[in-house]
Design a protein around this motif. Sequence first.
Motif, mmCIF file in Angstrom:
data_model
loop_
_atom_site.group_PDB
_atom_site.id
_atom_site.type_symbol
_atom_site.label_atom_id
_atom_site.label_comp_id
_atom_site.label_asym_id
_atom_site.label_seq_id
_atom_site.Cartn_x
_atom_site.Cartn_y
_atom_site.Cartn_z
ATOM 1 N N VAL A 1 0.841 -1.203 0.000
ATOM 2 C CA VAL A 1 0.000 0.000 0.000
ATOM 3 C C VAL A 1 0.874 1.249 0.000
ATOM 4 N N PHE B 1 -8.155 -0.720 -1.403
ATOM 5 C CA PHE B 1 -7.073 -1.697 -1.304
ATOM 6 C C PHE B 1 -7.643 -3.009 -0.778
ATOM 7 N N LEU C 1 -6.068 -2.445 4.517
ATOM 8 C CA LEU C 1 -6.902 -3.029 3.477
ATOM 9 C C LEU C 1 -8.350 -3.106 3.958
ATOM 10 N N TYR D 1 -5.374 -7.697 8.275
ATOM 11 C CA TYR D 1 -5.252 -6.963 7.020
ATOM 12 C C TYR D 1 -5.942 -5.605 7.103
#
Length: 300
Positions: free
Chosen positions: A194, A213, A267, A262
Motif C-alpha cells: 500500500v 485496497f 486493506l 489486514y
Amino acid sequence: MKVRIGISLGASAEPSRFAAAVDLLEAAGIDSLWVPEHVYGPTVEPFTAIAFALARTRRLKAGSGISVLPGRHPVLVAKQLASLAGLAPGRVLPVFGLRPAAAAERDLFPVPAGERAAVFDEALVLLRQLLTSSSVSFTGRFFSVSGASVGPPPGKPLDIWLGGSAPAGLRRVGRLADGWLGSLLTPAEAAAAVRVIQDAAAGAGREVDPDHFGISLPVALPGLDGLPAGLLASIGQRRPGTDPGSLVLDGWAGARRGIEAYVAAGLSKFVVRPASGADSAGSFESFVAGFARELVPLQT
C-alpha cells in the motif's frame, strides 16, 4: 473504511453449477462474487459470468479476478465494461493483470515481444479515457483511435483495479489505477505494498482512495483440505521459501483474525475462497453458510 468481503468461485463457476452458485450468494446476502480467468478449463469466461450474474440478481456485485488486459484491445474492453455498468450501475468490479497465471495461456494474449508492461500501461490510459469521455482521439505506440466512443460514460464512475505484487506492478497501480487487489502476501507485506502504491500515486500527482485496497485470501477448512497441490505449487512458484501456512487462513477463526490483521494494515476489500476449491456442490453450500455466519458480520 467500508470493509466488504466477497467470494471467489472455483469449480462452482462451471456452467452446470454457476446459476445455482449465483442464486445461493444472492440469497445469503454476500457482497460480491468473483470469477477467475482460466481459458483452458471449465469455468465460465469472466465477462460472460458477470453479465449472467448481474442479470440474475438485484444486489450482488460481480468481479473479474483477475482478467488479462494486455493482448485485448482496450476499446473492446471499454465497450464491454460500459455496457455492463449501464445495465447494472455500481455492481461491476473489473480487476486486470499483466499476464495469465497459467503459462500455457500466455500465447492467447499476444503482445510484441518484451513489451507486455508497456502495452499494459498504454491500454490502461486509453481504457480509462474511453470510460470517462464521450469521444476519444488517442495516438500511442500500440493503439491509435480517432473519435472513438463506447457510448455515454457510466453515470456512476467505473473503478479500474489491478492485481500484482511486483514493485513495478504496484507502482503501475499508483500511477494509473483506482484500486489494488493483491494475493499471497502477509499483512505486513500488504501494508508495505500500500505504501509503494501511494508513493507512486503521489509522484504522479494523484491519490488512490484509501478505501480501494484489497486482497484475495484462501481459507483452509477442516473436512475440505489439505492444501491442494495446485495451490502449493502456486505458492512455491510465486513465493519460494515462504511457509504456505503464513499465506493461507486456518479455518473460520483464522479467517476472522487474518481479515482483522489486514484491516489494521490498511486493506478493506477481501475476496475469500476455499483453499481446496470446494469441488462439490454440497461443500460449496457449506462454505457459503460458514462464510455468512463467520465473516459477513466483519463488514462495516
